[in-house]
Design an enzyme around this catalytic site. Structure first.
Site, PDB file in Angstrom:
ATOM      1  NE  ARG A  21      -3.950  -2.526   1.135  1.00  0.00           N
ATOM      2  CZ  ARG A  21      -3.393  -3.335   2.806  1.00  0.00           C
ATOM      3  NH1 ARG A  21      -2.079  -3.715   2.926  1.00  0.00           N
ATOM      4  NH2 ARG A  21      -4.159  -4.827   1.475  1.00  0.00           N
ATOM      5  CB  THR A  64       0.289  -5.430   2.724  1.00  0.00           C
ATOM      6  OG1 THR A  64      -0.609  -5.949   4.054  1.00  0.00           O
ATOM      7  CG2 THR A  64       0.336  -7.272   2.552  1.00  0.00           C
ATOM      8  N   GLY A  72      -1.514 -11.374   7.813  1.00  0.00           N
ATOM      9  CA  GLY A  72      -2.208 -12.931   7.688  1.00  0.00           C
ATOM     10  C   GLY A  72      -2.757 -13.624   8.967  1.00  0.00           C
ATOM     11  CD  GLU A  91      -7.417 -14.326   6.145  1.00  0.00           C
ATOM     12  OE1 GLU A  91      -6.671 -12.792   6.310  1.00  0.00           O
ATOM     13  OE2 GLU A  91      -8.651 -13.479   7.059  1.00  0.00           O
ATOM     14  CG  ASN A 110      -9.118 -11.497  10.774  1.00  0.00           C
ATOM     15  OD1 ASN A 110      -8.627 -11.473   9.578  1.00  0.00           O
ATOM     16  ND2 ASN A 110      -9.284 -12.885  10.716  1.00  0.00           N
ATOM     17  CG  ASP A 153     -12.229 -12.133   7.303  1.00  0.00           C
ATOM     18  OD1 ASP A 153     -11.428 -11.100   7.900  1.00  0.00           O
ATOM     19  OD2 ASP A 153     -12.106 -11.890   6.431  1.00  0.00           O
ATOM     20  CG  ASN A 159     -11.753  -4.206   3.677  1.00  0.00           C
ATOM     21  OD1 ASN A 159     -11.180  -4.020   4.631  1.00  0.00           O
ATOM     22  ND2 ASN A 159     -12.692  -5.153   3.477  1.00  0.00           N
ATOM     23  CD1 TRP A 160      -9.222  -2.998   1.828  1.00  0.00           C
ATOM     24  CD2 TRP A 160      -7.586  -1.830   1.502  1.00  0.00           C
ATOM     25  NE1 TRP A 160      -8.704  -2.919   0.218  1.00  0.00           N
ATOM     26  CE2 TRP A 160      -7.692  -1.585   0.278  1.00  0.00           C
ATOM     27  CE3 TRP A 160      -7.089   0.407   1.357  1.00  0.00           C
ATOM     28  CZ2 TRP A 160      -7.524  -2.111  -0.670  1.00  0.00           C
ATOM     29  CZ3 TRP A 160      -6.113   0.189  -0.187  1.00  0.00           C
ATOM     30  CH2 TRP A 160      -6.662  -0.705  -1.020  1.00  0.00           C
TER      31      TRP A 160
END
Lengths: 272, 536
Positions: free
Chosen positions: B127, B171, B187, B189, B255, B298, B384-385
């Site tokens: 990003r 990221t 990470g 997930e 999450n 999530d 979201n982000w």
């Protein structure tokens, strides 16, 4: 006609055979074992592949660093970074080195082993004197006696008068590094040419010519600023292809030069 | 007239200057709108610019000035930095280029060498960069942190922050606070144990680490059952904000792991889905607020903490405004973390509301199940982000929303193996399929009244969007769509003022800068960065 058909069928047979062989090799998981293709015929076969697929970057003699399609391959004549074992070399040739110009290949197992065999001979063929220096002493010479650090930056430390040399060992052979130190004038990369500019507004700009196109020129100027100038706004710009690097011939001893070369060769991109 | 303009442009390109970004410049970035020196533009992260050359009256005179085409097919989520006429940009995922901000011509490029296999949930993305003095900083998908020389792109140092084989990746764009680089790890997930940490700007030396999942003996540890904390997630993948007066830095945390099976991690699972306020000097926690305790959908609280100083119920206060992935808009006091307001900004059915203390009142049976549970919002969330924006000129908070789009949440096997996904099943339909979905929902840019979260206006789009927003003193707001429509709206009413098809998914947040006399606006679409300015 007849001859043609025969040769065709022979080559088809060859293909089938090669396929079978590679299949067999795959089944045996050739990566796990040492190189099964090391005969002189294998070396010759490897050299043929090398000439057409590798030499443009690594040079015919494997000394790397020049020629070819803008590609700059690593020196394969000295100590290899990925050469600790044949298996390691094999996997580099198969998968390439991600993020670099060293790309993955689609050769079969046998061909890869033949390439490995050939690449091994490059190191043996290297002239005596390749990487005989001591990198630790070289680092010291670079910083102190040689005064290189006044112009060159490595790892954030050093001067800005010359291109930074971090990672140079990945793209330049020891031979060409040595040449840069002894005879800098012989080969100057276009991105290291310098330029003197006079603008319409009477400003003088000089510095390293980083990039250029029909309409503009990009410079790292002598004050350390990145600047892009439109050519239509310039009275003149003169490109100087000479090297601003002093020759160290006769200034440092042969041994000292070898040490510095060993040091620069050790400056490789981070290994993954 | 034309010659005059050309001259102006010429001087513009001729005068990029030596990039020296001092701590002072970062602190006062608001007053240097020509530059864009941090991910969100300023420490307050309002993604608002004081530039007004491009404004409501003249947006129709915008034209494309130049394009940067990435030599990569990974998603383009990076926000560029611009300092003194030079643009610094990550090419997905981790190459870095320095280009002339007025013409797009390249000065140098750093090529990252990267392993073929990395553990990233959602693409090999990056990003953006941070800059301090003459150094650029980048985290990489293979868990490294690099410092590059801004003039030459040569590597100052390159250190391994975390082992990417364990499912970690970096990221986000780092944040510089004083002499520290602050980064965190993605990470969520992969069953990681998330953290934020600080490194010395000069040497890269690690100075402190704050685990987002508290270990034994630490407060909050009791919110994790058994050993579940060891793989509790709590990733950090978006840049935080900073209040120099309070000396607090604010970060949204991801999450809990595994995402969709909460049975193996009973408890509230702190500090997942929370905002945390840390002292940047030592990494000590000052306060936290958890948006979604024991999340089973999530819904990372990975949004930009927007810091705003304004009246709240008649009293001037230091606030954080937060449109959360879980569908609620929040107002917090950023001095103490006190919960002030929450209001749903989309249709949602997982909570009956938020109680006075700020805790959600969960609706029964809306968690994942073996047969699947349809819940609003979707796994991608109500937002979201991608950045929201706050305009001090209108006093409104703007965000990109996904309205009326559900997911069917399945609960499944939560087996952990190192480096592999650890999600406890997967919900269906991450993105709406407009040709097959009977309930595709829709995307919108919405303006909310900051004190209450009441809707002021909306700009409705046919499809959902992953584009962030930016507002400027020209009283315009920039956004885009999944299908590549770049849009400029009126900040007062959401009226469309201008649009152009850029032909690729827009997945970053717009930014703006000025070189000499000309204002530019940059957005990414597909694999390119498009830069606009007014016609000569």
């Amino acid at each position: 006609m007849q001859i043609l058909r025969i040769s065709l069928s022979i080559s088809t047979l060859g293909l089938v055979l090669a396929g079978l062989l590679s299949l067999a090799a795959q089944q045996q998981n050739p990566k796990r074992q040492s190189n099964p293709f090391t005969s002189s015929e294998d070396v010759v076969a490897g050299s043929r592949i090398y000439r057409s697929h590798c030499a443009s970057c690594h040079g015919l003699d494997g000394s790397g660093g020049g020629g070819g399609h803008g590609g700059q391959g690593a020196d394969l004549t000295g100590q290899l970074r990925y050469g600790a074992s044949d298996e390691e070399l094999y996997s580099v040739l198969e998968t390439g080195i991600p993020g670099t110009e060293m790309v993955a290949t689609f050769f079969d197992g046998k061909q890869l082993w033949q390439l490995v065999s050939f690449v091994r001979t490059l190191a043996k063929a290297a002239q005596p004197g390749t990487l005989v220096g001591n990198a630790e002493r070289g680092a010291l010479l670079f910083a102190k006696k040689g005064g290189c650090v006044q112009c060159h930056m490595i790892g954030g430390k050093g001067g800005r008068k010359a291109p930074p040399l971090g990672g140079i060992g990945s793209s330049r052979s020891s031979k060409s590094l040595k040449n840069s130190i002894l005879r800098p004038a012989e080969q100057v990369l276009p991105s290291h040419w310098t330029v003197q500019i006079l603008t319409n507004r009477g400003e003088k700009v000089s510095g390293q010519r980083l990039n250029e196109d029909t309409f503009s020129i990009q410079v790292l100027d002598s004050k350390g600023r990145l600047r892009s100038l439109m050519k239509k706004d310039l009275v003149s710009y003169n490109i100087n292809k000479k090297s601003a690097m002093p020759s160290y011939e006769g200034i440092l001893s042969d041994e000292e030069i070898d040490d510095i070369v060993a040091y620069l060769s050790s400056l490789r991109r981070k290994r993954l | 007239m034309r010659t005059l303009q050309i001259l102006a442009l010429a001087t513009a390109t001729a005068s990029g200057s030596f990039s020296q970004v001092s701590t002072d410049r970062l602190l006062n970035a608001e007053n240097e709108p020509s530059q864009w020196m941090t991910y969100s533009g300023t420490y307050k992260s309002q993604r608002f610019s004081k530039l007004d050359q491009i404004n409501r009256q003249n947006v129709t005179e915008l034209e494309l000035k130049w394009v940067f085409q990435a030599e990569s097919l990974d998603k383009f989520q990076s926000t560029p930095l611009v300092v003194d006429g030079v643009m610094y940009l990550t090419e997905p995922p981790n190459n870095v280029v320095a280009i002339d901000a007025a013409t797009g011509r390249r000065f140098w490029k750093y090529t990252h060498n990267e392993p073929t296999k990395v553990n990233v949930c959602c693409g090999r993305v990056n990003r953006g960069l941070a800059i301090w003095k003459n150094s650029l900083f980048m985290g990489t998908v293979d868990g490294r942190l690099l410092s590059l020389d801004a003039q030459t792109g040569s590597v100052n140092w390159d250190i391994t922050v975390v082992d990417y084989l364990g499912g970690y990746s970096i990221t986000l764009a780092p944040l510089i606070i004083k002499d520290k680089i602050i980064i965190g790890t993605a990470g969520g997930e992969y069953g990681i144990r998330g953290f934020l940490q600080a490194h010395d700007v000069r040497t890269g030396k690690k100075l402190w680490r704050f685990y987002t999942i508290p270990g034994p003996g630490e407060p909050g540890h009791e919110t994790w059952e058994g050993d579940s904390w060891k793989r509790g997630g709590g990733s950090v993948w978006l840049t935080g904000s900073y209040d120099p007066e309070l000396n607090l830095t604010y970060w949204g945390i991801g999450n809990p792991s595994p995402d969709w099976n909460g049975d193996v991690r009973k408890g509230d699972n702190l500090y997942s889905d929370s905002v945390i306020a840390l002292n940047p000097d030592n990494g000590k926690l000052d306060w936290y607020y958890q948006f979604t305790p024991h999340d089973e959908w999530d819904w990372d609280a990975v949004q930009i903490p927007v810091l705003v100083d304004r009246p709240f119920k008649g009293k001037q206060r230091k606030l954080i405004l937060w449109g959360n992935r879980n569908g609620f808009y929040y107002v917090l006091d950023r001095v103490t973390g006190e919960f002030l307001v929450a209001k749903a900004f989309v249709y949602q059915n997982w909570a009956k509301g938020i109680d006075k203390k700020g805790r959600p009142i969960r609706a029964p049976n809306q968690g994942p199940s073996a047969e699947g549970t349809k819940t609003y919002p979707s796994v991608q969330g109500a937002t979201n982000w991608y950045s929201p924006t706050y305009s001090p000129q209108t006093g409104l908070f703007y965000l990109s929303v996904w309205e009326s789009y559900p997911s069917t949440y399945y609960k499944g096997d939560p087996t952990y193996t190192r480096g592999n996904r650890y999600v406890g099943s997967l919900p269906q339909g991450i993105y709406p399929n407009t040709t097959t979905d009977t309930e595709p929902g829709y995307g919108a840019v919405r303006a909310l009244a900051p004190e209450t979260g009441e809707l002021e206006w909306e700009f409705k789009m046919a499809e959902v969007s992953e584009s962030g927003l930016m507002s400027t003193a020209g009283n315009i707001l920039f956004s885009g769509s999944m299908q590549g429509q770049f849009v400029i709206l009126d900040v007062f009413n959401g009226n469309l003022l201008w649009s152009m098809n850029l032909g690729g998914r827009m997945t970053n947040s717009p930014m703006t800068y000025q070189v000499e006399d000309s204002q530019f606006v940059a957005v990414s679409a597909g694999h390119s960065l498009f830069v606009f300015g007014l016609k000569d």
